[in-house]
Design an enzyme around this catalytic site. Structure first.
Site, mmCIF file in Angstrom:
data_model
loop_
_atom_site.group_PDB
_atom_site.id
_atom_site.type_symbol
_atom_site.label_atom_id
_atom_site.label_comp_id
_atom_site.label_asym_id
_atom_site.label_seq_id
_atom_site.Cartn_x
_atom_site.Cartn_y
_atom_site.Cartn_z
ATOM 1 N N MET A 60 21.782 -8.843 3.308
ATOM 2 C CA MET A 60 20.450 -8.225 3.220
ATOM 3 C C MET A 60 20.551 -6.773 3.660
ATOM 4 S SD MET A 60 17.870 -11.154 4.502
ATOM 5 C CE MET A 60 17.728 -12.730 3.669
ATOM 6 N N HIS A 104 40.465 20.354 9.179
ATOM 7 C CA HIS A 104 40.658 20.414 10.624
ATOM 8 C C HIS A 104 39.741 21.494 11.208
ATOM 9 C CE1 HIS A 104 42.671 20.403 14.502
ATOM 10 N NE2 HIS A 104 42.690 21.728 14.443
ATOM 11 N N GLY A 151 0.833 -1.212 0.000
ATOM 12 C CA GLY A 151 0.000 0.000 0.000
ATOM 13 C C GLY A 151 0.855 1.244 0.000
ATOM 14 N N ALA A 173 19.929 -2.586 2.360
ATOM 15 C CA ALA A 173 19.215 -1.756 1.390
ATOM 16 C C ALA A 173 20.164 -1.200 0.329
ATOM 17 C CB ALA A 173 18.502 -0.612 2.105
ATOM 18 N N GLY A 224 9.160 -0.565 0.749
ATOM 19 C CA GLY A 224 9.420 -1.873 1.352
ATOM 20 C C GLY A 224 9.704 -1.821 2.839
ATOM 21 N N THR A 225 10.387 -2.857 3.307
ATOM 22 C CA THR A 225 10.727 -2.957 4.731
ATOM 23 C C THR A 225 11.549 -1.749 5.165
ATOM 24 O OG1 THR A 225 10.721 -5.363 4.604
ATOM 25 C CG2 THR A 225 11.940 -4.389 6.424
ATOM 26 N N GLY A 259 12.100 -9.083 -1.459
ATOM 27 C CA GLY A 259 12.651 -8.770 -0.145
ATOM 28 C C GLY A 259 12.713 -9.928 0.830
ATOM 29 N N GLY A 273 22.551 -9.155 16.981
ATOM 30 C CA GLY A 273 23.012 -8.598 15.705
ATOM 31 C C GLY A 273 22.662 -7.119 15.631
#
EC number: 1.8.1.4
Lengths: 508, 123
Positions: free
Chosen positions: A361, A487, A76, A363, A80-81, A185, A223
């Site tokens: 995995m 610097h 929708g 992006a 994606g994730t 995905g 992780g």
């Protein structure tokens, strides 16, 4: 010749009008187009299944190249994730929870007196949603700009050139493509024995949408995803325990020395760690979730109580419902779609990119593949260097690396030099009162060529870009060290670590 | 400037400008293992599919020197520019060798019912 050999379908008129209020049987709408020989539907140059980072980048790139493109997405919203429930919302929470934590604990010594500081979690979540919706709508705009057709629905292969789509708004359609790109995905790997309800037993999706700060939180898996979410909720007041099966945090890619150092820093921030520990079972009840653990090598058993348990043991490719069995393309033992060096499945016009195939995995890896895959279609040549893909953990301080780590070099018997530089000796880090961490270079002993760069420290995620460029170009440490760095900047620590690898750093 | 020149007399940087990026003149488009694949070889189905598949002539036929070999270029050029699909003299295509999308579909029971009931079963 084929057009003569195969009779074309003619458009038939219905003998009587169909009442549009009557729901039509599935075969009437979808199969009708396939009843005759397949010459009727418009054929796109490219059909993309999945509108995540891999899919949407490919769609835009293909649109820019002048291909006619359709992109099918069922969520929708595009992105994606990563954009909807991953990288972007988590970064919003990480940034704002860090600000909150800093205002609570790190202002007095900076000369800032603050009054009563309160958390408004609802507003913090709204800020997250504003970032997400702004970005996802931005992609829709880019689709329009580049003439990409956006189909909202669930796509499944009907045959090698046809994707049947169950439209989100009801009904079905099908699209045909000369080329088809699978970019479906990944999804969170569930923990056997624990049912994900996204309220008490959550994945990263639930972890970015909790309605209140849990008193106690257990994270299964140390992780990157687990540690980022542990950081967010720990900063907001939760008592967080991370249970990790391996002997180090950060996953197998993180350099052992860096992992040890970041664990020390995160412990100081209040996160508890149980390494070399196996979760044997879990039980979610009305009063919370009980997790039974034992030492990974067997022995010492323990039960951990928590209000919320985050399952962050990894992700797996998502190809359910894609209909790959209809076209006979293969997956490997981990569910990844098998491809060749040009992202082609055994059916050459069907390519796969992103999380649902080989490689990390990430992006940004998916983005690289998206561009390369479209270039293979349009120019017949594309390029992704899998040896120069950075990894970043957005805790505070951030952890970032590219190339090989010390464990890997030792295992391969490669002789190398190590050079490091602590942020405690960097002027900008000192002025920022943010001096935890170091930059570490690994270079070939003989040629000084950079083999790996590992950073734990403020802004590591931005700084690693220079390391990726150096690695991509095949630079030596001396090349980096002889390049002027402004610097005072944190980047000077990067330069000095390079200096320390073939010679000596100036400020340490 | 002079200092840099003097320095470069003793040191050759590893980073060098290699010139404008160009597509290599010779490219091997035959399927090989993906660089990130944990497996050392591709499944045999890759070669088998290419042996029998037909796209502008057999995919598994003699490797063509042009960029369309092994389907690397499908859809990026117009069909007419790819040349004739007519078989050479004495060769014939069998309709059964065409991909499934060109074949007749089996009638489903619902369709049979629709025809037998004069369309009444549709509603």
């Amino acid at each position: 010749m084929l057009s003569r050999a195969l009779p074309r379908a003619t458009t038939r008129q219905l003998s009587r009008p169909v009442n549009s209020s009557v729901s039509r049987p599935t075969f009437y709408t979808a199969e009708r187009a396939r009843r005759w020989y397949a010459t009727e539907a418009e054929e796109k140059d490219l059909v993309i299944i999945g509108g995540g980072v891999a899919g949407y980048v490919a769609a835009i790139k293909a649109g820019q190249a002048g291909l006619s493109v359709s992109c099918i997405e069922k969520r929708g919203s595009l992105g994606g994730t990563c954009l909807n429930v991953g990288c972007i919302p988590s970064k919003s929470l990480l940034n704002n929870s860090h600000l909150y934590h800093q205002i609570l604990h790190d202002t007095k010594n900076r000369g800032i007196e603050v009054g009563d500081v309160k958390l408004n979690l609802t507003q913090m979540m709204k800020a997250k949603e504003t970032s997400v919706s702004g970005l996802t709508k931005g992609i829709e705009f880019l689709f329009k700009k580049n003439n990409v057709e956006y189909i909202k629905g669930t796509g499944a292969f009907a045959d090698e050139h046809t994707v049947k789509v169950n439209l989100t708004e009801g009904g079905e359609t099908s699209v045909r493509g000369k080329n088809i790109l699978i970019a479906t995905g990944s999804e969170a790997t569930p923990f056997p024995g624990l049912t994900i309800d996204e309220e008490k037993v959550i994945t990263s999706t639930g972890a970015i949408a909790l309605k209140e700060v849990p008193k106690k939180m257990t994270v299964i898996g140390g992780g990157i995803i687990g540690l980022e979410m542990a950081s967010v909720w720990s900063r907001l007041g939760s008592e967080v325990t991370v249970v990790e099966y391996l002997g180090q945090i950060g996953g197998p890619g993180m350099d052992a020395e860096i992992a040890k150092m970041s664990q020390k820093i995160l412990t100081k921030q209040g996160i508890k760690f149980k390494l070399n520990t196996k979760v044997t079972s879990g039980d979610a009840g009305s009063d919370g979730v009980k997790i039974s653990t034992e030492a990974a090598k067997g022995g010492k058993e323990e039960t951990l109580d928590a209000d919320v348990v985050l399952v962050a043991i990894g992700r797996r490719p998502y190809t359910a419902g894609l209909g790959i069995e209809n076209i006979g393309i293969e997956t490997d033992d981990k569910g990844r779609l098998v491809i060749d060096q040009e992202f082609r499945t055994k059916v050459p016009h069907i390519r796969v990119i992103g999380d649902c195939t080989f490689g990390p995995m990430l992006a940004h890896k998916a983005e690289e593949e998206a561009v390369a895959a479209i270039e293979f279609i349009t120019k017949n040549y594309g390029h992704v260097n899998y040896n120069a893909i950075p990894s970043v953990m957005y805790t505070h301080p951030e952890v970032a690396w590219v190339g090989q780590n010390e464990q890997e070099l030792k295992a391969q018997g490669i002789k190398y030099n190590v050079g490091s530089f602590p942020f405690s000796a960097n002027s900008r880090a000192k002025t920022n009162l943010d001096t935890e961490g170091l930059v570490k270079f690994l270079a070939d002993k003989e040629t000084d060529r950079i083999l790996g760069i590992h950073i734990v420290g403020p802004n590591a995620g931005e700084m690693i870009a220079e390391g990726v460029l150096a690695l991509e170009y095949g630079a030596s440490c001396e090349d980096v060290a002889r390049t002027s760095h402004a610097h005072p900047t944190l980047a000077e620590a990067f330069k000095e670590a390079a200096m320390a690898t073939y010679g000596k750093a100036i400020h340490y | 400037m002079h200092a840099t020149r003097a320095l470069l007399q003793h040191r050759q940087p590893m980073i060098r400008f290699l010139g404008k990026r160009n597509i290599p003149a010779k490219l091997d488009h035959s399927p090989h293992v993906h660089p990130a694949s944990p497996s050392p070889s591709l499944p045999s189905s890759f070669a088998e599919y290419r042996q029998k598949a037909q796209q502008h002539g057999p995919l598994g036929g003699q490797q063509q020197s042009s960029s369309i070999s092994y389907g690397g270029y499908i859809g990026s050029r117009s069909g007419s520019s790819l040349g004739s699909v007519t078989p050479s003299e004495g060769q014939y295509f069998d309709r059964n060798d065409l991909p499934a999308r060109f074949k007749r579909l089996a009638w489903s029971q619902a369709e049979i019912d629709a025809i037998e009931s004069g369309g009444a079963s549709l509603f």
